[in-house]
Design an enzyme around this catalytic site. Structure first.
Site, PDB file in Angstrom:
ATOM      1  N   CYS A   1      87.537  81.315  50.155  1.00 38.74           N
ATOM      2  CA  CYS A   1      86.116  81.092  49.857  1.00 38.74           C
ATOM      3  C   CYS A   1      85.407  80.387  51.009  1.00 38.74           C
ATOM      4  O   CYS A   1      84.186  80.367  51.075  1.00 38.74           O
ATOM      5  CB  CYS A   1      85.933  80.344  48.536  1.00 38.74           C
ATOM      6  SG  CYS A   1      86.903  78.867  48.403  1.00 38.74           S
TER       7      CYS A   1
ATOM      8  N   CYS B   1      95.294  78.739  50.382  1.00 38.89           N
ATOM      9  CA  CYS B   1      94.267  79.785  50.384  1.00 38.89           C
ATOM     10  C   CYS B   1      92.963  79.141  50.835  1.00 38.89           C
ATOM     11  O   CYS B   1      92.594  78.063  50.375  1.00 38.89           O
ATOM     12  CB  CYS B   1      94.088  80.387  48.988  1.00 38.89           C
ATOM     13  SG  CYS B   1      92.707  81.563  48.922  1.00 38.89           S
TER      14      CYS B   1
ATOM     15  N   GLY C   1      89.478  74.063  31.231  1.00 40.84           N
ATOM     16  CA  GLY C   1      88.823  75.102  30.446  1.00 40.84           C
ATOM     17  C   GLY C   1      88.363  74.548  29.119  1.00 40.84           C
ATOM     18  O   GLY C   1      89.146  73.947  28.395  1.00 40.84           O
TER      19      GLY C   1
ATOM     20  N   CYS D   1      91.994  78.408  34.255  1.00 46.18           N
ATOM     21  CA  CYS D   1      92.578  78.021  32.978  1.00 46.18           C
ATOM     22  C   CYS D   1      93.725  77.041  33.159  1.00 46.18           C
ATOM     23  O   CYS D   1      94.120  76.717  34.269  1.00 46.18           O
ATOM     24  CB  CYS D   1      93.086  79.264  32.264  1.00 46.18           C
ATOM     25  SG  CYS D   1      91.807  80.500  32.096  1.00 46.18           S
TER      26      CYS D   1
ATOM     27  N   TYR E   1      88.467  70.012  44.088  1.00 47.16           N
ATOM     28  CA  TYR E   1      87.618  69.828  42.906  1.00 47.16           C
ATOM     29  C   TYR E   1      88.354  69.884  41.573  1.00 47.16           C
ATOM     30  O   TYR E   1      88.047  69.134  40.650  1.00 47.16           O
ATOM     31  CB  TYR E   1      86.517  70.909  42.896  1.00 47.16           C
ATOM     32  CG  TYR E   1      85.865  71.080  41.556  1.00 47.16           C
ATOM     33  CD1 TYR E   1      84.922  70.153  41.111  1.00 47.16           C
ATOM     34  CD2 TYR E   1      86.215  72.131  40.704  1.00 47.16           C
ATOM     35  CE1 TYR E   1      84.340  70.275  39.859  1.00 47.16           C
ATOM     36  CE2 TYR E   1      85.627  72.262  39.460  1.00 47.16           C
ATOM     37  CZ  TYR E   1      84.697  71.337  39.026  1.00 47.16           C
ATOM     38  OH  TYR E   1      84.137  71.458  37.805  1.00 47.16           O
TER      39      TYR E   1
ATOM     40  N   ASN F   1      97.035  81.873  33.835  1.00 40.99           N
ATOM     41  CA  ASN F   1      96.061  81.147  34.643  1.00 40.99           C
ATOM     42  C   ASN F   1      95.929  81.900  35.962  1.00 40.99           C
ATOM     43  O   ASN F   1      96.926  82.086  36.661  1.00 40.99           O
ATOM     44  CB  ASN F   1      96.529  79.706  34.888  1.00 40.99           C
ATOM     45  CG  ASN F   1      95.628  78.966  35.867  1.00 40.99           C
ATOM     46  OD1 ASN F   1      94.431  79.254  35.964  1.00 40.99           O
ATOM     47  ND2 ASN F   1      96.182  78.013  36.588  1.00 40.99           N
ATOM     48  N   GLY F   2      94.709  82.312  36.282  1.00 43.27           N
ATOM     49  CA  GLY F   2      94.500  83.053  37.526  1.00 43.27           C
ATOM     50  C   GLY F   2      93.690  84.296  37.249  1.00 43.27           C
ATOM     51  O   GLY F   2      93.101  84.438  36.176  1.00 43.27           O
TER      52      GLY F   2
ATOM     53  N   SER G   1      84.617  64.168  39.869  1.00 42.26           N
ATOM     54  CA  SER G   1      85.518  64.789  40.841  1.00 42.26           C
ATOM     55  C   SER G   1      85.350  64.268  42.269  1.00 42.26           C
ATOM     56  O   SER G   1      86.229  64.444  43.097  1.00 42.26           O
ATOM     57  CB  SER G   1      85.332  66.307  40.809  1.00 42.26           C
ATOM     58  OG  SER G   1      83.961  66.630  40.924  1.00 42.26           O
TER      59      SER G   1
ATOM     60  N   CYS H   1      85.214  83.739  45.082  1.00 39.42           N
ATOM     61  CA  CYS H   1      86.653  83.712  44.787  1.00 39.42           C
ATOM     62  C   CYS H   1      86.961  84.843  43.817  1.00 39.42           C
ATOM     63  O   CYS H   1      86.275  85.004  42.815  1.00 39.42           O
ATOM     64  CB  CYS H   1      87.024  82.388  44.132  1.00 39.42           C
ATOM     65  SG  CYS H   1      88.757  82.360  43.597  1.00 39.42           S
TER      66      CYS H   1
ATOM     67  N   CYS I   1      95.660  77.492  46.134  1.00 41.42           N
ATOM     68  CA  CYS I   1      94.202  77.349  46.109  1.00 41.42           C
ATOM     69  C   CYS I   1      93.782  75.964  46.608  1.00 41.42           C
ATOM     70  O   CYS I   1      94.136  74.946  46.019  1.00 41.42           O
ATOM     71  CB  CYS I   1      93.720  77.546  44.677  1.00 41.42           C
ATOM     72  SG  CYS I   1      91.993  77.111  44.452  1.00 41.42           S
TER      73      CYS I   1
ATOM     74  N   ASP J   1      79.741  64.472  47.637  1.00 41.92           N
ATOM     75  CA  ASP J   1      80.141  65.409  46.576  1.00 41.92           C
ATOM     76  C   ASP J   1      81.292  66.248  47.112  1.00 41.92           C
ATOM     77  O   ASP J   1      81.480  66.368  48.323  1.00 41.92           O
ATOM     78  CB  ASP J   1      78.974  66.293  46.127  1.00 41.92           C
ATOM     79  CG  ASP J   1      79.206  66.864  44.717  1.00 41.92           C
ATOM     80  OD1 ASP J   1      80.307  66.650  44.151  1.00 41.92           O
ATOM     81  OD2 ASP J   1      78.299  67.518  44.179  1.00 41.92           O
ATOM     82  N   ASP J   2      82.097  66.813  46.188  1.00 42.86           N
ATOM     83  CA  ASP J   2      83.274  67.548  46.645  1.00 42.86           C
ATOM     84  C   ASP J   2      82.919  68.934  47.172  1.00 42.86           C
ATOM     85  O   ASP J   2      83.634  69.485  48.007  1.00 42.86           O
ATOM     86  CB  ASP J   2      84.318  67.652  45.531  1.00 42.86           C
ATOM     87  CG  ASP J   2      83.726  68.228  44.276  1.00 42.86           C
ATOM     88  OD1 ASP J   2      83.494  69.439  44.235  1.00 42.86           O
ATOM     89  OD2 ASP J   2      83.463  67.455  43.328  1.00 42.86           O
TER      90      ASP J   2
END
Ligand code: AMP
Ligand code: SF4
Length: 473
Positions: free
Chosen positions: A450, A447, A38, A12, A252, A112-113, A293, A392, A246, A355-356
């Protein structure tokens, strides 16, 4: 239920401003600039110092906030939110900011999170008498705050935040105070700015640029920034902090013109592309990126590999998102509607397609086949992030383990599945090097869960009741 709860508050964007006569318009424009964070719901809560009002709805910022509606509102402080949730996490009641009225004051929350102990906390709170209005993990904070109501408002929050685990950038507002708070690992971005003497807080600095606010600094991990008529104060609700921002924000998620933790996103993505070219050079005629992106990374790859960058793929901007379409067939159709190859550019050429990231593999597979149909002689796929091998739990929709193409396959198998002539991902060390936080640093500050499976927090909601994990897949 777990699917619902964990699907909320994904990716978000939040914005808040305190003490500005144009607070409502500023919030509107800022949320609009963060629409990429979002697209499923938007809302704002406004305060005129005495009363608070809430406006929210499902859809885009321009759909939710009509000009006529905004004209009826007044206030000098406001917090707003744009929301993106995975399938099953929707519903009007979960659109934020959440808004609560008590006999002493009103309370608005924008988050957000994603909390990783929300289910356990919620069960505990319900046992103690709380009745929840939404299935959002964010609501847990409202109940915790209320439980400490013998304290000052600031101290209620200070006591409550250490009980939460996971990723959070919160904006919390009462009639006469706004508080911005970041989780102890600073997993989500949150910046502080100033406009005409008023303080503003935003998930991304592009929101400040669009309203003409000046960037001041980042909100720090474990910090609470308290803003009211007396000005701004900073306090820490915990000193046990260590940044784990993150990495997907750089890869991205954030807008190229934003700066996250001091780094411009476009420039960082270019560095990711350059590093990728160093690691996985391939002889080719053109380099192209998947709009939007991956364009920055593709430019970086082209520069480093001395291969011309070309617009080999065009995006139709008027098609909705493809990522969370419910079935694979619909997702593939979505990619086809959204992206078209430029035949003149790719025909008879050896193409590097940057691509990312690859999540399920839908986008890469479809693009490889589209480029081949448009006459590309060879298609080499280069990904400017490492393989996503783990889900994630912190609010970015990287899908569930069962759907991640790299969870149980090696690069050669993925290459075969997407039909490319070759496939290479950026290495984890290469990604950190490009971001300027090499793994040789004691704490790289990022972080990487993932990509590595090493989660920087406990993930109670996903471990305490393993049988419920099934509902995520
Ligand atoms: P997929 O098609 O499932 O492999 O998804 C990969 C594509 O989705 C890439 O083109 C990415 O730019 C994009 N993407 C990566 N992460 C996300 C995310 N969290 N939400 C939406 N799209 C994403
Ligand atoms: Fe970001 Fe990946 Fe960590 Fe989630 S697990 S917060 S997407 S780096």
């Amino acid at each position: 239920m777990l699917a619902e709860m964990t699907g909320l508050n994904e990716e978000c964007g939040v914005f808040g401003v305190f003490g500005h006569p144009e607070a409502i318009q500023l919030t509107y424009y800022s949320l609009h600039s963060m629409q990429h964070r979002g697209q499923e719901g938007a809302g704002m809560v406004i305060s005129d110092q005495v009363h608070m009002q809430q406006v929210k709805g499902e859809g885009l910022v321009t759909e939710v906030f009509h000009e006529d509606l905004l004209k009826t509102l007044s206030g000098s402080a406001s917090i707003g939110h744009v929301r993106y949730s995975t399938a099953g996490g929707g519903g009007y009641e979960n659109v934020q900011p959440l808004f609560f009225k008590t006999h002493t004051h009103s309370l608005a929350l924008a988050h957000n999170g994603n909390l990783t102990n929300a289910i356990a906390m919620r069960e505990q709170l319900e046992r103690d008498g709380s009745i929840f209005q939404t299935s959002s993990d964010t609501e847990v904070l409202a109940h915790l705050i209320r439980k400490h109501n013998s304290l000052s408002f600031k101290d209620q929050i200070k006591q409550s935040l250490p009980m939460l685990e996971g990723a959070f950038a919160f904006l919390i507002m009462t009639e006469d105070q706004m508080i911005a708070a970041l989780d102890p690992l600073g997993m989500r971005p949150l910046s502080l700015g100033k406009i005409d003497g008023a303080w503003a807080v935003a998930s991304e600095t592009c929101a400040f640029d669009v309203i003409g606010a000046e960037y001041v600094r980042e909100v720090e991990p474990g910090e609470m920034v308290i803003i009211d008529d007396e000005g701004i104060r900073s306090e820490y609700y915990t000193k046990q902090t260590e940044r784990a921002l993150c990495s997907m924000e750089y890869v991205y998620f954030a807008r190229p013109d934003s700066n996250v933790d001091g780094l411009n996103i476009h420039s960082t993505r270019k560095m990711l592309g350059k590093q990728l070219a160093k690691e996985a050079f391939v002889e080719a005629d053109v380099v192209t990126g998947v709009p939007d992106s991956s364009i920055s990374a593709a430019i970086g790859f082209a520069e480093e590999s001395n291969t011309p960058y070309e617009l080999g793929l065009i995006k139709n901007r008027y098609v909705g998102r493809t990522f969370i379409k419910p079935s694979q067939e619909l997702r593939e159709k979505g990619v086809q509607m959204k992206l078209s190859p430029v035949r003149k550019i790719v025909e008879g050429k050896r193409v590097v397609m940057v691509d990312d990231s690859i999540v399920r593999g839908t986008t890469s597979k479809k693009i490889v086949s589209m480029l081949r149909e448009a006459g590309a002689k060879e298609v080499h796929v280069r990904i400017s992030s490492p393989p996503i091998t783990n889900p994630c739990y912190y609010g970015i929709d990287t899908s569930s383990a069962g759907e991640l193409i790299a969870a149980k396959r090696n690069v050669a198998e993925i290459c075969q599945l997407i039909g490319a002539d070759s496939l290479s991902y950026l290495s984890i060390d290469g990604m950190l090097e490009a971001i300027g936080r090499p793994s040789s640093m004691k704490n790289c500050g990022q972080c990487l869960a993932c990509f590595t499976g090493n989660y920087p927090t406990e993930i109670h909601d996903h471990t305490v009741r393993p049988h419920e994990k099934i509902s995520l897949i």
